[in-house]
Design an enzyme around this catalytic site. Sequence first.
Site: not given
Length: 417
Positions: A22-23, A116, A121, A303, A395
Site C-alpha cells: 500500500k505505502n 487522525c 500528524r 505500522d 483500507r
Amino acid sequence: MDKIFIDGGKQLAGSVDISGAKNAVLPIMASALIANGKSVISRVPKLRDTYTMIRLMEIIGAKCSFKDDILTVDGTSVNNPEAPYDLVKTMRASFYVLGPLIARFGYVKVSLPGGCAWGPRPVDLHLKALEKLGAKITLKSGYIIAKADKLIGKTIDLDFPSVGATGNILMAAVTAEGTTIINNAAREPEIDQVCKYLISMGANIKGSGSSKIIIHGVEKLHSANVEIIPDRIEAGTFLAAGAILGKITLNKLNPKHLVSVINNLQEIGCEIETTQDSITISPADIIKPFDLKAEVYPGFPTDLQAQWMAIMILAKGSSKVTDMVYYDRFSHIPELNRFGANIRLNKNTAYIDGVKILKGAPVMSTDIRASASLIIAGLAAEGVTEVSRIYHIDRGYEKIENKFKLLGAEIWRENKL
Ligand code: EPU
C-alpha cells in the site's frame, strides 16, 4: 455496515501470498501524474486506499483503468491540480499529489489533512521543504495553495526522516532547476521504490535507500512501468499471527525488508526459516517477554507496533512497547484489554503483563493497524469476537479474512445493519 466475526482459538497452518505494498503504490500512483503518457503499474493491491487514490487521480484529470492487479494511469489529460477535502480527509496519503502537481503545473491546491484517529500528524515538513525550493504557500479555507514559477534545487535538512515529506520533496524536485539534497531522508523500502520509479521515468537521483538523497533536476519525465514491492507490513501482520497460532509460510515477499521483525520474533522464541522470497514461522512454545521500540526503518516499524502488542499480551511475563514515531498511536490498547489483556499506557510506552488466555469480545476498529491487532487477538481468543468498523482494515489489507481462512481460521464477514 460490515463486521468481521472470528471463532477463535484454532491453530493456523498453511501458506498465503503477500500482496503489493500500500505505502509504495500510493506515492507511485502520484508520481505517474508528473508525466504525459501511460504508466502500467502491476501488483497493485485492491484496497480501499487504492480506490480512493484512483478517484483522486481521476478528479485531477488522469485516466485510470484497474483490472486484476494491473493499474494503468494515463497522465496526458491531467488538468486539474486540486485535491478536495472529501477525499483527503478519508486518506492522508492524498497529500502525495502536492509534489508532482507543483512540479508539473507550478500550482497546486490540496486540502490540509486534519488530525487522525491517533493524533495530529502534521505536514509542516512537507510545506517547509517546498518553501525552501521556492514555492509560495498559503492556507485558504482549509486548503494549502502552493505556487512557484520555477522550483529551484536546495539542500533540505529534515528534522525527522518523514516518509511522506521525503516522497513529496522527491516528486517536486525531479524537475526543479539545479540540485536538491535531502538530508535525514526516509530510508523505507517504499521510498526507495519511489526513487527507483522516478529514475525509470528519467529522473536523476543518487542515494536511493540512504539518508542522503541527491536529485539533479531534469527538464522532463516520461511515463514508465513498475511492479510494486511486496507489502512488508501485511507480511509482518501474518507473522505476528503465526508467532502465537501455528506454523505458516508467507510467500512472494522480501525477507530483507523484515530484518528487525524477524530478529525480534526469534528473540521471543519463534523459529524462522527464510528463502529469497518466503518466510516460514513456527510459534514459540512460550512467548518470552520483550521490550520493543518502534522506530523508523530499518528499525521495527510503527505500522506493526499494534500487531506486536497482540503477541506480547500472551507472553510469559512483563513487556514494554514504545512508539518513537507516533507518540499517540495506541487506540488499540482499550480494545485489546476487552479480550482480557493487561496493558497500561504511560506517555508513548505501553506496559504489558502477559496473560494465559484471551476471551472473545465485541471490539471496534480504530485504524488500519489497530484493526489488524484485534483480528490477531480474536484469532487467539477463546469464543467469538465481533470486530466492527472494519472499513479501516479494508483500507490497508486485501481481503484479510480470506487469507486467514486459507490458513484454517474460522473468520467471516457479515453485513449487519
Ligand atoms: N511529521 C511531522 N511533520 C510532517 C510530517 C511528519 O511532524 O510534516 C511527524 C509525524 O507526526 C510522525 C513522524 O513525523 O510523528 C512520521 O511521519 P511520516 O511523515 O514519516 O509518516 P507519513 O508519511 O504520514 C507513512 C505511512 C504510515 C506510516 C508512517 C511511518 C504512507 C501512506 N503512510 O506516513 O502508514 O505509519 O509513514 O512509517 O506511506 C499505515 O500504513 O497504517 C500508515 C499509517
